[in-house]
Design an enzyme around this catalytic site. Structure first.
Site, PDB file in Angstrom:
ATOM      1  N   GLY A 145      -8.993   5.840   1.419  1.00  0.00           N
ATOM      2  CA  GLY A 145      -9.651   6.664   2.428  1.00  0.00           C
ATOM      3  C   GLY A 145     -11.119   6.309   2.609  1.00  0.00           C
ATOM      4  O   GLY A 145     -11.974   7.179   2.711  1.00  0.00           O
ATOM      5  N   ILE A 196      -9.484   0.129   3.478  1.00  0.00           N
ATOM      6  CA  ILE A 196      -9.997   0.413   4.823  1.00  0.00           C
ATOM      7  C   ILE A 196      -8.928   0.094   5.868  1.00  0.00           C
ATOM      8  O   ILE A 196      -8.480  -1.049   5.977  1.00  0.00           O
ATOM      9  CB  ILE A 196     -11.270  -0.414   5.086  1.00  0.00           C
ATOM     10  CG1 ILE A 196     -12.371   0.037   4.105  1.00  0.00           C
ATOM     11  CG2 ILE A 196     -11.734  -0.258   6.541  1.00  0.00           C
ATOM     12  CD1 ILE A 196     -13.574  -0.847   4.045  1.00  0.00           C
ATOM     13  N   ASP A 247       0.854  -1.199   0.000  1.00  0.00           N
ATOM     14  CA  ASP A 247       0.000   0.000   0.000  1.00  0.00           C
ATOM     15  C   ASP A 247       0.890   1.250   0.000  1.00  0.00           C
ATOM     16  O   ASP A 247       1.841   1.333   0.782  1.00  0.00           O
ATOM     17  CB  ASP A 247      -0.868  -0.048   1.271  1.00  0.00           C
ATOM     18  CG  ASP A 247      -1.945   1.027   1.301  1.00  0.00           C
ATOM     19  OD1 ASP A 247      -2.409   1.429   0.221  1.00  0.00           O
ATOM     20  OD2 ASP A 247      -2.330   1.437   2.416  1.00  0.00           O
ATOM     21  N   HIS A 248       0.580   2.212  -0.849  1.00  0.00           N
ATOM     22  CA  HIS A 248       1.302   3.501  -0.899  1.00  0.00           C
ATOM     23  C   HIS A 248       2.823   3.348  -0.942  1.00  0.00           C
ATOM     24  O   HIS A 248       3.541   3.958  -0.129  1.00  0.00           O
ATOM     25  CB  HIS A 248       0.924   4.389   0.287  1.00  0.00           C
ATOM     26  CG  HIS A 248      -0.484   4.898   0.210  1.00  0.00           C
ATOM     27  ND1 HIS A 248      -0.882   5.871  -0.675  1.00  0.00           N
ATOM     28  CD2 HIS A 248      -1.597   4.533   0.897  1.00  0.00           C
ATOM     29  CE1 HIS A 248      -2.175   6.094  -0.527  1.00  0.00           C
ATOM     30  NE2 HIS A 248      -2.641   5.281   0.401  1.00  0.00           N
ATOM     31  N   HIS A 273      -7.656  10.181   3.865  1.00  0.00           N
ATOM     32  CA  HIS A 273      -7.213   9.189   4.848  1.00  0.00           C
ATOM     33  C   HIS A 273      -7.534   9.662   6.268  1.00  0.00           C
ATOM     34  O   HIS A 273      -7.618  10.850   6.530  1.00  0.00           O
ATOM     35  CB  HIS A 273      -5.706   8.955   4.706  1.00  0.00           C
ATOM     36  CG  HIS A 273      -5.333   8.274   3.425  1.00  0.00           C
ATOM     37  ND1 HIS A 273      -4.750   8.930   2.373  1.00  0.00           N
ATOM     38  CD2 HIS A 273      -5.496   6.986   3.030  1.00  0.00           C
ATOM     39  CE1 HIS A 273      -4.556   8.076   1.388  1.00  0.00           C
ATOM     40  NE2 HIS A 273      -4.991   6.885   1.752  1.00  0.00           N
ATOM     41  N   SER A 286     -12.722   4.401   5.012  1.00  0.00           N
ATOM     42  CA  SER A 286     -13.295   4.036   6.312  1.00  0.00           C
ATOM     43  C   SER A 286     -14.573   4.825   6.544  1.00  0.00           C
ATOM     44  O   SER A 286     -14.692   5.981   6.130  1.00  0.00           O
ATOM     45  CB  SER A 286     -12.293   4.318   7.436  1.00  0.00           C
ATOM     46  OG  SER A 286     -11.340   3.272   7.504  1.00  0.00           O
TER      47      SER A 286
HETATM   48  P1  13P Z   1      -8.773   5.018   5.722  1.00  0.00           P
HETATM   49  O1  13P Z   1      -7.865   5.937   6.477  1.00  0.00           O
HETATM   50  O2  13P Z   1     -10.053   5.699   5.364  1.00  0.00           O
HETATM   51  O3  13P Z   1      -9.005   3.737   6.409  1.00  0.00           O
HETATM   52  O4  13P Z   1      -8.039   4.692   4.317  1.00  0.00           O
HETATM   53  C1  13P Z   1      -7.084   3.671   4.242  1.00  0.00           C
HETATM   54  C2  13P Z   1      -6.329   3.687   2.966  1.00  0.00           C
HETATM   55  O5  13P Z   1      -6.653   4.368   1.999  1.00  0.00           O
HETATM   56  C3  13P Z   1      -5.147   2.814   2.881  1.00  0.00           C
HETATM   57  O6  13P Z   1      -4.456   2.974   1.682  1.00  0.00           O
HETATM   58  O1  G3H Z   2      -3.166   5.154   3.616  1.00  0.00           O
HETATM   59  C1  G3H Z   2      -2.568   4.900   4.643  1.00  0.00           C
HETATM   60  C2  G3H Z   2      -2.894   3.665   5.385  1.00  0.00           C
HETATM   61  O2  G3H Z   2      -3.961   3.902   6.284  1.00  0.00           O
HETATM   62  C3  G3H Z   2      -1.683   3.141   6.071  1.00  0.00           C
HETATM   63  O3  G3H Z   2      -1.359   3.914   7.180  1.00  0.00           O
HETATM   64  O4  G3H Z   2       0.994   4.501   6.676  1.00  0.00           O
HETATM   65  O5  G3H Z   2       0.089   4.720   9.002  1.00  0.00           O
HETATM   66  O6  G3H Z   2       0.492   2.448   8.007  1.00  0.00           O
HETATM   67  P1  G3H Z   2       0.148   3.898   7.740  1.00  0.00           P
HETATM   68 ZN    ZN Z   3      -4.610   5.007   0.940  1.00  0.00          ZN
END
Ligand code: 13P
Ligand code: G3H
Ligand code: ZN
Length: 314
Positions: free
Chosen positions: A211, A254, A81-82, A179, A213
């Site tokens: 984002g 999420i 992720d990211h 987020h 949630s």
């Molecule tokens: P939330 O912060 O809304 O849970 O989003 C998570 C997310 O986009 C992880 O990449």
């Molecule tokens: O988009 C971000 C995710 O919620 C991951 O969060 O970078 O704090 O692990 P984190």
């Molecule tokens: Zn994200």
């Protein structure tokens, strides 16, 4: 069974969204697997850069491999992720991930295309799937706070050019979400009109909603009643997921909601049982509550009940 993310997208597109849930530890992994099996849903486990360095990336990989062996009926993909270019390349080289996200959305369009293209070339050479991002979400991610004034929605025309030139397999779009736990200050919500325009330019192409949630108000109230101070926290209306699916949203990210479950469980546990100090006691409650949360979310995403179908098509 760890599966290819693109194959999951092919089964899901237009029918349901796949829940992509972040994990950082074994309690989250246990709750996640149980919740997905209870609701008979395929899913995506995602690991952020922060999660990879919380202990060590090898710890999370080992937890995921162990979970795969422990829950042989589960069907899931493993996703970075990211990622920045370095994390994406490292994850591709490791051979462990089904897919990686390269997030160069903070760069100008052409630079974003260039960076994404390099990652796509490396990933596709190994059969790994790539998610990229265009437009900027607000909120906090990897400790970088994107002020609302710097967040901007995905431009549908640019989206078409971006996908064609970068060769990515799915696209994270900015359509009003952000987020974290504070997504909307007023009555704003998802920009389904922008999503519809993007889908017109990219028919059949999997779109990803970050984002996402929903920041359940009951959860926020229980946290605050147990000593928390979450003021004005607000998330996405989870009934909007079923509107986003026919518009191409195939993966929904999420993370924050899971953190809220963790916070509520632990705050209430130690408030109500101040003499306890065995970490396994609240840990057991959390795993059960997180599993319940995941099963509920999969109902909202439409992925619940698809497990056997998806397994047969892999
Ligand atoms: P939330 O912060 O809304 O849970 O989003 C998570 C997310 O986009 C992880 O990449
Ligand atoms: O988009 C971000 C995710 O919620 C991951 O969060 O970078 O704090 O692990 P984190
Ligand atoms: Zn994200």
């Amino acid at each position: 069974m760890i599966v290819n993310t693109k194959k999951l997208f092919e089964v899901a597109y237009g029918k349901f969204a796949i829940g992509a849930y972040n994990i950082n530890n074994l309690e989250q992994a246990m709750g996640l697997f149980r919740g997905n099996l209870d609701s008979k849903a395929p899913f995506i486990i995602q690991i952020s850069k922060g999660a990879r360095s919380y202990t060590d990336k090898s710890m999370l990989e080992a937890i995921i491999r162990a979970s795969d062996a422990l829950f042989p009926d589960a069907v899931f993909a493993v996703h970075l992720d990211h990622g920045d270019e370095e994390a994406a390349m490292d994850s591709i080289a490791s051979g462990f991930y089904s897919s990686v996200m390269i997030d160069a959305s903070h760069e100008p369009l052409q630079k974003n295309i260039e960076i994404t293209r390099r990652v796509v070339d490396a990933a596709h050479a190994k059969g790994i799937v790539v998610e990229a991002e265009l437009g900027r979400l607000g909120g906090v991610e990897e400790h970088i706070k994107v002020e609302e004034k710097h967040a901007n929605l995905t431009d549908p025309d640019e989206a078409e050019e971006f996908v064609e030139k970068s060769g990515c397999d799915s696209l994270a779009v900015a359509i009003g979400t952000s987020h974290g736990a504070y997504k909307f200050t007023g009555e704003q919500g998802l920009r389904l009109d922008v999503l519809a325009e993007i889908q017109k330019r990219l028919p059949g192409f999997p779109l990803v909603m970050h984002g996402s949630s929903s920041v359940p108000q009951e959860e926020v109230q229980r946290i605050n009643a147990a000593g928390g101070e979450l003021k004005g926290a607000k998330g996405v209306d989870e009934d909007d997921f079923k509107k986003a699916v026919p518009l191409g949203v195939t993966k929904v990210n999420i993370d924050t909601d899971g953190r809220l479950v963790w916070t509520r469980v632990h705050r209430e546990f130690f408030r109500d049982q101040p003499s306890k100090f065995d970490l396994r006691d609240p840990g057991k409650v959390f795993m059960a509550e997180y599993a319940k949360f995941i099963a509920h979310k999969n109902e909202k995403l439409g992925s619940a009940g698809w497990l056997d179908d998806v397994r047969a098509q892999m």
